[in-house]
Design a protein around this motif. Structure first.
Motif, PDB file in Angstrom:
ATOM      1  N   LYS A   1       4.055   7.737  -4.832  1.00  0.00           N
ATOM      2  CA  LYS A   1       4.286   8.820  -5.829  1.00  0.00           C
ATOM      3  C   LYS A   1       3.009   9.665  -6.006  1.00  0.00           C
ATOM      4  O   LYS A   1       2.922  10.500  -7.172  1.00  0.00           O
ATOM      5  N   GLY A   2       1.984   9.408  -5.185  1.00  0.00           N
ATOM      6  CA  GLY A   2       0.919  10.339  -5.357  1.00  0.00           C
ATOM      7  C   GLY A   2      -0.110   9.567  -6.076  1.00  0.00           C
ATOM      8  O   GLY A   2       0.035   8.594  -6.882  1.00  0.00           O
ATOM      9  N   ILE A   3      -1.270  10.262  -6.232  1.00  0.00           N
ATOM     10  CA  ILE A   3      -2.614   9.657  -6.842  1.00  0.00           C
ATOM     11  C   ILE A   3      -2.439   9.577  -8.447  1.00  0.00           C
ATOM     12  O   ILE A   3      -3.036   8.728  -9.068  1.00  0.00           O
ATOM     13  N   LYS A   4      -1.481  10.570  -8.931  1.00  0.00           N
ATOM     14  CA  LYS A   4      -1.489  10.742 -10.473  1.00  0.00           C
ATOM     15  C   LYS A   4      -0.479  10.009 -10.928  1.00  0.00           C
ATOM     16  O   LYS A   4      -0.554   9.624 -12.133  1.00  0.00           O
ATOM     17  N   HIS A   5       0.416   9.518 -10.065  1.00  0.00           N
ATOM     18  CA  HIS A   5       1.647   8.935 -10.764  1.00  0.00           C
ATOM     19  C   HIS A   5       1.990   7.533 -10.066  1.00  0.00           C
ATOM     20  O   HIS A   5       2.960   7.069  -9.599  1.00  0.00           O
ATOM     21  N   VAL A   6       0.891   6.566 -10.542  1.00  0.00           N
ATOM     22  CA  VAL A   6       1.196   5.104  -9.850  1.00  0.00           C
ATOM     23  C   VAL A   6       2.126   4.442 -10.471  1.00  0.00           C
ATOM     24  O   VAL A   6       2.150   4.625 -11.684  1.00  0.00           O
TER      25      VAL A   6
ATOM     26  N   TRP B   1       1.290   4.142  -3.087  1.00  0.00           N
ATOM     27  CA  TRP B   1       0.949   5.497  -2.939  1.00  0.00           C
ATOM     28  C   TRP B   1       2.075   6.473  -2.750  1.00  0.00           C
ATOM     29  O   TRP B   1       1.981   7.721  -2.574  1.00  0.00           O
TER      30      TRP B   1
ATOM     31  N   ASN C   1       0.742  -1.126  -0.106  1.00  0.00           N
ATOM     32  CA  ASN C   1      -0.032  -0.047   0.035  1.00  0.00           C
ATOM     33  C   ASN C   1       0.811   1.307  -0.050  1.00  0.00           C
ATOM     34  O   ASN C   1       0.712   2.124  -0.826  1.00  0.00           O
TER      35      ASN C   1
END
Length: 69
Positions: A19-24, A17, A13
């Motif tokens: 790299k953040g929500i936009k860079h999975v 997460w 988990n």
């Protein structure tokens, strides 16, 4: 693994997460393990635990079956 209950490990988990929500991350190595539930009145007797396996490079990696108890 034929279990309806799938649990994700804390390390996996955190990695997803990181790299953040936009860079999975688009690649991740995981290990699946089927375990018995320790609860007495469990609906199902088994669950699947998904754990993160860190690797340096994905080049040349193949799926492998690990038998360990």
């Amino acid at each position: 693994m034929k279990t309806k209950d799938v649990r994700i490990g804390i390390d996996l988990n955190n990695f997803l997460w990181s790299k953040g929500i936009k860079h999975v991350p688009y690649r991740v190595r995981v290990r699946l393990r089927r375990k018995k539930k320790e609860e007495e009145n469990a609906k199902e007797e088994m669950y699947t635990l998904v754990r993160y396996l860190p690797v340096d490079s994905f080049k040349g990696l193949r799926p492998e079956k690990v038998n360990s108890e």
